[in-house]
Design an enzyme around this catalytic site. Sequence first.
Site, mmCIF file in Angstrom:
data_model
loop_
_atom_site.group_PDB
_atom_site.id
_atom_site.type_symbol
_atom_site.label_atom_id
_atom_site.label_comp_id
_atom_site.label_asym_id
_atom_site.label_seq_id
_atom_site.Cartn_x
_atom_site.Cartn_y
_atom_site.Cartn_z
ATOM 1 N N HIS A 1 -7.359 -4.863 -1.790
ATOM 2 C CA HIS A 1 -6.276 -4.079 -1.025
ATOM 3 C C HIS A 1 -6.104 -4.433 0.262
ATOM 4 O O HIS A 1 -6.847 -3.930 1.204
ATOM 5 C CB HIS A 1 -6.546 -2.713 -1.474
ATOM 6 C CG HIS A 1 -5.255 -1.474 -1.191
ATOM 7 N ND1 HIS A 1 -4.339 -1.257 -1.998
ATOM 8 C CD2 HIS A 1 -5.141 -1.200 -0.004
ATOM 9 C CE1 HIS A 1 -3.579 -0.494 -1.309
ATOM 10 N NE2 HIS A 1 -4.008 -0.193 -0.147
ATOM 11 N N ASP B 1 -8.774 -4.498 -6.665
ATOM 12 C CA ASP B 1 -8.267 -3.316 -5.693
ATOM 13 C C ASP B 1 -8.378 -1.861 -6.720
ATOM 14 O O ASP B 1 -7.831 -1.796 -7.705
ATOM 15 C CB ASP B 1 -6.888 -3.339 -5.276
ATOM 16 C CG ASP B 1 -6.180 -2.146 -4.754
ATOM 17 O OD1 ASP B 1 -6.889 -1.324 -4.152
ATOM 18 O OD2 ASP B 1 -4.805 -2.399 -4.262
ATOM 19 N N SER C 1 0.873 -1.325 0.024
ATOM 20 C CA SER C 1 -0.093 0.038 0.084
ATOM 21 C C SER C 1 0.707 1.170 -0.150
ATOM 22 O O SER C 1 1.758 1.333 -0.808
ATOM 23 C CB SER C 1 -0.972 -0.243 1.151
ATOM 24 O OG SER C 1 -1.857 1.142 0.910
#
Length: 487
Positions: free
Chosen positions: A464, A404, A194
């Site tokens: 995600h 995602d 991330s």
Amino acid sequence: MASQVPKLLTSTSFTACGAPKWLSYCWRLLLLLVLLPHVAFSGQIVKYLPGFDGELPFKLETGYVSVGDSELFYYFIESQGDPQEDPIFLWLTGGPGCSSFSGIIYEIGPLEFDINRYKGGLPKLKYYPYAWTKTASFIFLDAPVGTGFSYSRTPQGWLTSDSESAEQSYQFLRQWLLEHPQYLLVQLFIGGDSYSGITVPLITQKVVEANEAMVYPYLNLKGYLLGSPATDQLLNANAKIIFAHRMALISDQLYEKLKTSCNDSYVDVDPSNTACVAALGTYEMCIKDLYTNDILEPSCVFASHRENPETVRRSAKENPKNFILSPPRIPELWCRNFNYVLAYVWSNNLEVQDALHVRKGAVSTWQRCNQTLSYTKDVQSVIDVHRYLSNKGLEVLVQNGDRDMVVPFVATQTWIKSLNLTISDEWRPWFVDGQVAGYTRKYVKYSQNATFYLTYATVKGGGHTAPEYYRRECYDMFQRWIHYYPL
């Protein structure tokens, strides 16, 4: 100790050059004898954790390392394979401000909550067998300061940024390895997911530059790993429009209108461009009720164990979609955020904090993701850092969940393409248990005496970040890559 030593003193080139394996072990022992008298250990071994039945089946160490005004907290899990030979990772969870415990319990570590039988009180922990720690050692770092149990001793120390966090994490790594010199000789990787897609390449660059300058200690860097990585803020924002079209979230007509009226740029739009502003308004209407971490899952309120019940009831009445649904024992009402609540309950338990050797009073309330950091995003893109690192003979794995929308695969594929690497293995599916788990492509770059390899992979149906959604599949991906097997 001298600040600089010849690379030979910490190199593992003995066996690589054909020397017998026993000589490598003798050199390892000599290195330890030299370094150990100078070591002051900051960590403590944890054998038992509240909520887990019996002794932990792996080696866990926790502690703090002082970096400037900051006290950075870490969880170290030693490889359950061969820790003297298996690689070691410095691992950062994203945010910025998300605790690395989230990575341990939800993504790649050897523990998980027993959510199916949770009925209140302290959550139960159970062993998770498909952990990345089966084949590598991991230092899970709470960074930047203000994340998890990391804190500052001074008011000024709470202020941080992308560049400051990367420097602190790099200094932490050097100091931790000096305290644990037995790991200086194994292959080192920097990893994260991330928002750590910004800091991981910066840390890797610092290691490369220090090694080239012969700074002590030499770190045996082999590569880096990125999951759903933030890389270029502008590129990522623009890629969401393309992703929305590919996923049939917006119509062909709206997509063409966006491209034409906004000129393929959807950030900081001129308000006088009314056609673009109107098209973006329609786009936002189409996607606003989605759970962008995974467009296939229900959208729920951000989880917190301190949520005011009256606020939740009022929110549910005024906007029925915005509430945390039932635990997983009622599957049709399941919401992922319920999982996150358990982390708050467990990590804020005083017995748990005592077991983890958390300093009393340092952090008033543990948060899975601290959204109140005094943090400046002063690095908007690290594409040039990747370009620099592509000349350094590293091994790299980059992966995305293909559902995602926080960091769409479109963005990742675009910046990888901009590196102008050579495709060595064409796009193809990769499999787990005979089923397609995603798609992969491998790149190579030859420069001087170094060869750079980048493996890119999607995780089919993943969000995600992907290991949270397809933990077993991502374990298989990791263990193949780390052992130099094709995915």
